[in-house]
Design an enzyme around this catalytic site. Structure first.
Site, mmCIF file in Angstrom:
data_model
loop_
_atom_site.group_PDB
_atom_site.id
_atom_site.type_symbol
_atom_site.label_atom_id
_atom_site.label_comp_id
_atom_site.label_asym_id
_atom_site.label_seq_id
_atom_site.Cartn_x
_atom_site.Cartn_y
_atom_site.Cartn_z
ATOM 1 N N ALA A 232 12.766 -65.120 -37.959
ATOM 2 C CA ALA A 232 13.274 -63.754 -37.786
ATOM 3 C C ALA A 232 12.838 -62.811 -38.923
ATOM 4 O O ALA A 232 12.780 -61.598 -38.726
ATOM 5 C CB ALA A 232 14.793 -63.780 -37.675
ATOM 6 N N HIS B 242 9.786 -62.786 -40.339
ATOM 7 C CA HIS B 242 8.485 -62.260 -39.901
ATOM 8 C C HIS B 242 8.685 -61.282 -38.734
ATOM 9 O O HIS B 242 8.005 -60.256 -38.653
ATOM 10 C CB HIS B 242 7.575 -63.392 -39.409
ATOM 11 N N GLN C 146 -4.284 -70.549 -51.834
ATOM 12 C CA GLN C 146 -3.093 -70.154 -52.589
ATOM 13 C C GLN C 146 -2.143 -71.318 -52.858
ATOM 14 O O GLN C 146 -1.084 -71.136 -53.447
ATOM 15 C CB GLN C 146 -2.357 -69.004 -51.891
ATOM 16 N N GLY D 53 7.427 -59.100 -46.779
ATOM 17 C CA GLY D 53 8.868 -59.309 -46.972
ATOM 18 C C GLY D 53 9.221 -59.326 -48.459
ATOM 19 O O GLY D 53 8.491 -59.881 -49.281
ATOM 20 N N LYS E 173 11.413 -61.031 -49.879
ATOM 21 C CA LYS E 173 11.778 -62.344 -50.437
ATOM 22 C C LYS E 173 10.735 -62.743 -51.477
ATOM 23 O O LYS E 173 11.065 -63.266 -52.522
ATOM 24 C CB LYS E 173 11.871 -63.403 -49.330
HETATM 25 O O1 PAF Z 1 3.591 -64.450 -47.789
HETATM 26 C C1 PAF Z 1 2.802 -65.169 -47.147
HETATM 27 O O2 PAF Z 1 3.127 -65.730 -46.104
HETATM 28 C C2 PAF Z 1 1.387 -65.355 -47.692
HETATM 29 O O3 PAF Z 1 1.377 -65.429 -49.090
HETATM 30 C C3 PAF Z 1 0.405 -64.295 -47.184
HETATM 31 C C4 PAF Z 1 0.771 -62.913 -47.701
HETATM 32 C C5 PAF Z 1 0.392 -64.279 -45.671
HETATM 33 C C6 PAF Z 1 -1.004 -64.619 -47.687
HETATM 34 O O4 PAF Z 1 -1.431 -65.869 -47.233
#
Ligand code: PAF
Length: 282
Positions: free
Chosen positions: A35, A37, A61, A147, A149
């Site tokens: 929710a 997203h 990442q 977001g 968060k």
């Molecule tokens: O916040 C996320 O889900 C990720 O860090 C993002 C911004 C999609 C980049 O991969």
């Protein structure tokens, strides 16, 4: 809703829309949509003519291979939700489509990258900047939605966008929480039922600390949050920093500024699921 998997296919769809003057909103995600997203997508649908959602678990990442491996992946459910929300285009590339060659670019934004998550997850924000800058270049959105968060992530992306995509508007969106207060996260599904119940203490203690802060120093408030959460079976606070909401630098006391946020990361349960949250004091 169209689903495309390569950058040329994405641009084929978007070029005529951009030429026709349509406003484009981008919601970058790593899938396993919830929710939180959904609130970003709904806001983009409301504010733009075209909403593009990227679904890509970005390997650059992750500085922990196990974390990358166990990151939840739910492509069918994601597409169904995005269709329901009115997204126009879903970009779901493979790793090869996103990184035909290794991305050797190094991003560094002093201050916002050097604190909290920065030193604890070496390379994490560099990977975020790599993928998000590729998405911004491919989609050329008018607005991009993130977001709150991931409070520090927004500050880093803002710094990157200011340098490379100055016309782009970064839109921060409020944290969405479960009814018991737990911030929504794709990682919550990794908790056992008992750990999930205990995890509600993260937001409970953070919210309580706002009242506590009224008659305690910043240091006392910080210690209160850390000690209370560390006393829970299987919970370990990695850090809790009370920072300036813009520079993200730690503050000595409450009087320095009117923009104060407490950012926390906690390892929870047997699998040491890493959950983050934050609370605004001022
Ligand atoms: O916040 C996320 O889900 C990720 O860090 C993002 C911004 C999609 C980049 O991969």
């Amino acid at each position: 809703m169209q689903v495309v998997r390569t950058i040329p296919a994405l641009q084929d769809v978007l070029s005529p829309l951009r030429q026709a003057g349509k406003k484009i909103g981008l919601v970058p995600t790593m899938g396993a949509l919830h929710a939180g997203h959904a609130s970003l997508v709904a806001r983009s649908v409301e504010e733009n003519d075209v909403t593009v959602v990227s679904v890509f678990v970005n390997p650059t990442q992750f500085n922990d291979a196990t974390d990358l491996e166990r990151y939840p992946r739910t492509p069918e459910a994601d597409e169904a939700l995005l269709r329901e929300l009115g997204a126009d285009l879903v970009f779901e590339p493979t790793v090869e489509a996103m990184y035909p060659e290794p991305d050797t670019r190094q991003f560094h934004y002093d201050g916002v990258m050097d604190v909290m998550e920065g030193p604890r997850r070496p390379g994490h924000f560099n990977g975020v900047c790599q993928v998000v800058s590729k998405l911004f270049a491919a989609v050329e959105p008018d607005r991009a939605y993130f977001g709150e968060k991931d409070f520090q992530q927004i500050a880093v992306i803002r710094a990157m966008a200011k340098e490379l995509f100055p016309a782009l508007e970064i839109v921060p969106c409020p944290i969405v929480r479960e009814a018991d207060g737990l911030a929504l996260s794709s990682r919550n599904t990794l908790l056992s039922a008992d750990e999930r119940k205990l995890a509600t203490n993260i937001s409970r203690i953070l919210f309580f600390s706002r009242a506590y802060a009224r008659n305690h120093s910043l240091e006392e408030t910080r210690n209160f949050v850390v000690d209370t959460l560390n006393s829970l079976e299987g919970f370990e606070v990695e850090y809790f920093e009370i920072v300036d909401g813009c520079s993200l630098q730690s503050l000595p006391d409450w009087e320095v500024t009117n923009d104060i946020v407490g950012c926390i990361t906690v390892y929870c349960g047997a699998k040491r699921v890493r959950l983050i949250d934050n609370v605004r004091y001022k």
